[in-house]
Enzyme design. Structure first.
Site, PDB file in Angstrom:
ATOM      1  N   GLU A  44       0.836  -1.196   0.000  1.00 52.82           N
ATOM      2  CA  GLU A  44       0.000   0.000   0.000  1.00 52.82           C
ATOM      3  C   GLU A  44       0.877   1.255   0.000  1.00 52.82           C
ATOM      4  OE1 GLU A  44      -3.546   1.888   2.843  1.00 52.82           O
ATOM      5  OE2 GLU A  44      -1.968   0.665   3.751  1.00 52.82           O
ATOM      6  N   LYS A 119      -9.966   1.082  -1.272  1.00 51.66           N
ATOM      7  CA  LYS A 119      -9.952   0.696   0.138  1.00 51.66           C
ATOM      8  C   LYS A 119     -11.307   1.025   0.757  1.00 51.66           C
ATOM      9  CE  LYS A 119      -6.944   1.289   4.203  1.00 51.66           C
ATOM     10  NZ  LYS A 119      -5.723   1.983   4.683  1.00 51.66           N
ATOM     11  N   CYS A 153      -4.812  -3.202   3.921  1.00 48.91           N
ATOM     12  CA  CYS A 153      -4.379  -2.834   5.266  1.00 48.91           C
ATOM     13  C   CYS A 153      -5.522  -2.860   6.289  1.00 48.91           C
ATOM     14  CB  CYS A 153      -3.700  -1.467   5.204  1.00 48.91           C
ATOM     15  SG  CYS A 153      -2.612  -1.103   6.604  1.00 48.91           S
TER      16      CYS A 153
END
Length: 286
Positions: A44, A119, A153
């Site tokens: 990321e 995300k 993440c």
């Protein structure tokens, strides 16, 4: 079915041009190619390295400048994927849509297609400091080696979304990450193990290492690449197929055996996916 995956611990440091960025990426791609990898995962926010180039007048670039590199980024990794015949999950890159910023994972197919997954769960820093928006849809990606999901993440810390990924047929979760200290690193790492056990899937995880002294909120990085398995007899006892050395610049590689996943789901020491109490909580397969 087996396929080989290489995972990049991308080293962030100050650069002077996009060409330097491209050269560093090519190094990792060629390393993965030499190992015979069919899939490659980058971390990321690794493209924030481009902000260290500056504006040519002694001032640093900001997160709002990063979408300006999108066309070059996509062309670079599209070419890599076509040239190597690999599937490349090129970490995340910040894109702009309708004047809003999205932290978006990109999957580059060997045939030139590009898949995107914004995300879904964004951190307080992403909201307050970078004014980012969360993605509003979730998809599973079809590949020649089966279905995969891209969760970035913080996403992996939410069990519901991985349940949904498995229910939609994903056997492998690719998780590009970026954490700046041990606390964040271990949150992502521990929850990745939990998701692999709960859903009997592989989790392929990596993070950035190094530092960008001139880029806000990227001055410190704490990362490690790892391929995580369910904790059952066909797999290593710690649920770790391979892992890198923390905070080193390196690539790790291993083979994912999907047949082992199917085996433990049917007759493992525990059968966590099959034993869900869907009479008590949602059945995401519906």
């Amino acid at each position: 079915m087996k396929y080989r995956v290489s995972v990049v611990q991308y080293h962030l440091h100050t650069i002077n041009s996009f060409e330097e960025f491209a050269s560093q990426c090519e190094h990792y791609i060629k390393t993965a190619e030499e190992f015979g990898a069919e899939f490659v995962l980058f971390p990321e926010f690794f493209t924030t390295q481009l902000l260290s180039i500056g504006n040519g007048q002694g001032k640093s670039l900001t997160i709002n400048d990063l979408p300006g590199f999108t066309e070059q980024y996509r062309e670079l990794f599209s070419n890599f994927a076509r040239q190597t015949n690999m599937h490349i999950i090129a970490g995340t890159h910040v894109i702009k849509k309708d004047n809003k910023l999205y932290n978006t994972a990109h999957l580059f197919y060997p045939d030139g297609r590009i898949g995107e997954q914004a995300k879904l769960h964004i951190t307080p820093t992403e909201v307050k400091e970078w004014s980012m928006e969360p993605g509003d849809s979730f998809q599973i990606f079809e590949t020649d080696k089966g279905k995969i999901a891209l969760l970035t993440c913080y996403d992996i810390e939410f069990p519901e979304i991985v349940r949904m990924a498995k229910a939609k047929g994903a056997d492998v979760i690719f998780c590009p990450s970026c954490t700046d200290d041990r606390h964040g690193f271990h949150r992502v790492r521990y929850t990745s193990h939990a998701r692999a056990i709960e859903n009997q899937v592989y989790v392929v995880l990596t993070g950035t290492v190094g530092s960008l002294p001139t880029v806000d909120f990227m001055r410190s990085n704490f990362g490690q690449a790892v391929i995580i398995t369910p904790n059952d007899i066909p797999f290593p006892p710690r649920g770790i197929l391979v892992e890198g050395e923390i905070n080193d610049d390196m690539v790790v590689t291993a083979d994912l055996d999907l047949d082992l996943l199917y085996e433990v789901r049917e007759r493992g020491s525990v059968t966590t996916w099959r034993d869900r109490r869907i009479d008590l909580y949602p059945d995401w397969e519906k």
